[in-house]
Design a protein around this motif. Structure first.
Motif, PDB file in Angstrom:
ATOM      1  N   LYS A 378       4.325   0.592 -10.175  1.00 52.48           N
ATOM      2  CA  LYS A 378       4.780   1.140  -8.900  1.00 52.48           C
ATOM      3  C   LYS A 378       5.425   2.509  -9.041  1.00 52.48           C
ATOM      4  O   LYS A 378       5.416   3.316  -8.108  1.00 52.48           O
ATOM      5  CB  LYS A 378       5.757   0.166  -8.239  1.00 52.48           C
ATOM      6  N   THR A 510      -2.045  -5.851  -0.271  1.00 50.39           N
ATOM      7  CA  THR A 510      -1.809  -4.789  -1.247  1.00 50.39           C
ATOM      8  C   THR A 510      -3.165  -4.264  -1.705  1.00 50.39           C
ATOM      9  O   THR A 510      -3.976  -5.014  -2.245  1.00 50.39           O
ATOM     10  CB  THR A 510      -1.035  -5.316  -2.465  1.00 50.39           C
ATOM     11  N   GLU A 587       0.849  -0.543  -0.496  1.00 51.62           N
ATOM     12  CA  GLU A 587       1.336  -1.668   0.299  1.00 51.62           C
ATOM     13  C   GLU A 587       0.997  -1.439   1.771  1.00 51.62           C
ATOM     14  O   GLU A 587       1.451  -0.483   2.388  1.00 51.62           O
ATOM     15  CB  GLU A 587       2.849  -1.821   0.127  1.00 51.62           C
TER      16      GLU A 587
END
Length: 652
Positions: A378, A510, A587
């Protein structure tokens, strides 16, 4: 009682004299639940009449990915012991029994599976498959005692009454019938006489043992030698005779052979009345009757598939490594309702299937490609492996389709091996429509994609997969990308459509953009579609082959809508290596504006497309730094550290 006693009575081995009780305790359990009058069964039991509250798809019980199905843990030695422990003759009629090894099904609404044995009548020929089948079916087997003299019509009535009884309990549940040689005659006859019942038949080596034994004899034998050889070969084809040859009488054998003949004669007149699905499994040389009989049945039955096992013996169900459940899954015939549901009827691949597929069938393919997988955390850091990929769905992987889709099997294996996750791929309808079926088709890539979770590409299936929180794989470029032309390597052919973005936003999915490079390290296109369409005969063949398929993107103009199926001629190269990079997760949860704002949806779409292109650019640049890009260097590394050692690659 709603059905005649001998169809439900007792598992064999229970008799007034007490014989066979040991066998019963170890190998069979009673089917008395099925003896209940229609409607009297407890609603909590399978087949009960009480309605249960419907669960959401994501809440239904599922088998774990790579679960142990028990296949391979039982051998022919277990079969021989089971047969020896059987009662020689308790004087009882033919009857049903439920093998203890099957246990209780581990899936909701498991269908019923009835096994009808060959002319030997033992009913234990499915023993190598009891554990694997028992997890997804309610298994019940038919047994004909050694000295029983029930004629074919009587046996047919017993089976038919049982089928009708089960159908009355659960009319929406399919009933599977596995018929081994003579059992196939019973199965076809029951299906022909009851076209209104949802029956799914699997016929194993539908041939006459008499003819099989005669065909396999050598003409050079003397009359006496021929008689002895015929006796030996016939005995080897009848499992019960071979195991109980010390007590079997010639009169019994001749009765069973007459029974087989009468069954075959009756069945021939019924073929045109069979409405249900039929799967024919034939093995051995193409000159043996099972293969010829399978060809005849394939042409006579309306809804029939054939799988041909050239290198297998006559006793296919007892062959080491032959997994019946895998075959049923591969031909897309496992279902729990009236219609096959590619999403909800999917069964996770088992550990034995994984070991067979990637430890044997695709082992060389894996060694040649030696896939290197990287993912993005991330925070943007690129790492080896799949740590950057979420552990729970719903997740949508969007990427580039390499030439001939050579990356797909490696991607599926990588996620199963590291994440214990099945990726459900949206695949072209050619894998599912069935018009590629041939008389002598063996297990193929078409079966493989079904076993490992592929579904026909389309919005409805994607919706259902997201609803189940699945991992989904989408190639927006489709066939045009996978069958691209000369000079088009790594070129994206994405349509100007954002439906998958909106659906991902609706479910809070996602999205993982990913790139894959390596096709130019393995293959070079010699003859592409542009060359083939200029050759009249080949052009007509391509047009004919594509005629029956659903036309994907037929409203689009230009190359994005040119989804013509064909097979380019390629030239293999000295293998390099296959590389994957899974990008930073996007996301979609909370992005409700994408549902109504077309401009915002387009922005996300082009962001995903750009991330895929960036990933491929990164991999093409970094693979030059890989010290093990060459297959020679990789072979030397594995020779030093072992064939299962993970070959290193470049540092991110």
């Amino acid at each position: 009682m709603s059905i005649v006693p001998h169809t439900i009575l007792r598992p064999f081995g229970v008799n007034p004299c007490g014989g066979g009780g040991g066998y019963l305790r170890r190998h069979a359990r009673t089917c008395l639940r099925r003896a209940s009058p229609v409607g009297a069964t407890n609603g909590n039991e399978p087949g009960g009449s009480k309605k249960r509250s419907r669960k959401r798809p994501a809440e239904e019980s599922r088998l774990e990915v790579l679960y142990d199905d028990g296949f391979g843990s039982v051998t022919m030695k277990d079969y021989r012991e089971a047969v020896r422990a059987m009662p020689r003759d308790d004087g009882g009629p033919p009857r049903w029994f439920c093998p203890v090894e099957c246990g209780r099904p581990e899936v909701d609404r498991a269908p019923l599976l009835l096994f009808l044995p060959g002319v030997d009548g033992v009913g234990m020929e499915l023993i190598l498959h009891h554990k694997s089948l028992g997890k997804v079916f309610e298994v019940c087997c038919f047994h004909i005692p050694v000295n029983d003299r029930t004629p074919f019509e009587g046996l047919l009535q017993i089976v038919e009454e049982y089928v009708k009884h089960e159908n009355a309990l659960s009319p929406s549940r399919p009933i599977y019938i596995i018929g081994d040689s003579f059992g196939g005659c019973l199965a076809i006859s029951v299906a022909a006489r009851n076209p209104e019942i949802d029956l799914v038949l699997t016929l194993v080596n539908p041939g006459n043992p008499l003819n099989m034994a005669m065909v396999s004899l050598e003409n050079s034998f003397s009359p006496q030698e021929t008689l002895q050889e015929f006796s030996d070969k016939l005995t080897s084809m009848l499992p019960l005779v071979s195991e109980l040859e010390d007590i079997i009488q010639m009169g019994v054998l001749m009765w069973r052979l007459d029974l087989l003949k009468s069954g075959a004669d009756y069945t021939k007149s019924q073929l045109h009345m069979v409405q249900g699905e039929v799967l024919l499994l034939a093995s051995g040389s193409g000159n043996l009757p099972p293969s010829r009989e399978a060809d005849r049945l394939f042409k006579s039955l309306k809804n029939c598939k054939v799988r041909y096992f050239r290198n297998r013996g006559d006793r296919l169900l007892m062959e080491d490594g032959f997994n019946l459940l895998t075959v049923i899954k591969g031909v897309k015939m496992y279902r729990r309702g009236r219609q096959w549901d590619c999403v909800n009827d999917f069964l996770s691949p088992t550990l034995s299937e994984f070991n067979r597929t990637f430890g044997e069938d695709f082992k060389l393919f894996h060694q040649l490609l030696s896939p290197a997988m990287l993912s993005t955390m991330k925070n943007g850091e690129i790492v080896h492996g799949l740590a950057g990929v979420p552990d729970k769905g719903p997740v949508l992987f969007v990427g580039y389709h390499q030439l001939l889709a050579i990356e797909w099997a490696a991607l599926i294996e990588g996620f199963l091996r590291e994440k214990k996750t099945v990726i459900r791929t949206g695949a072209h309808h050619v894998f599912f429509v069935g018009n590629y079926e041939t008389l002598r088709q063996e297990l193929s890539l078409f079966d493989f994609v079904s076993i490992y979770g592929a579904v026909p590409v389309g919005p409805i299936n994607m919706y259902k997969l997201f609803e189940r929180n699945e991992f989904v794989l989408l190639y927006p470029g489709g066939v045009r990308e996978a069958l691209h032309r000369k000079g088009e390597a790594y070129k994206l052919f994405w349509p100007d459509q954002t439906e998958f973005v909106r659906m991902a936003a609706r479910f809070g999915v996602t999205v993982i953009p990913f790139g894959c490079v390596g096709e130019d390290d393995f293959l070079e296109i010699v003859v592409d579609y542009n060359d083939q369409k200029n050759i009249p005969y080949i052009r007509d063949e391509i047009k004919s082959f594509n005629r029956d398929f659903i036309r994907l993107r037929d409203t689009m103009k230009g190359e994005d809508g040119n989804q013509v199926l064909h097979l380019p001629v390629v030239f293999p190269k000295l293998p390099g290596r296959l590389y994957f990079l899974f990008g930073k997760p996007i996301e979609m949860k909370g992005m409700d504006n994408v549902l109504t704002d077309r401009k915002k949806a387009n922005q996300v779409y082009f962001q995903i497309e750009s991330e895929v292109q960036n990933a491929m650019s990164y991999l093409k640049r970094k693979r030059n730094d890989d010290p093990y890009r060459s297959i020679v260097r990789r072979a030397l590394y594995q020779a030093t550290w072992g064939p299962s050692a993970l070959v290193p690659t470049f540092e991110p």
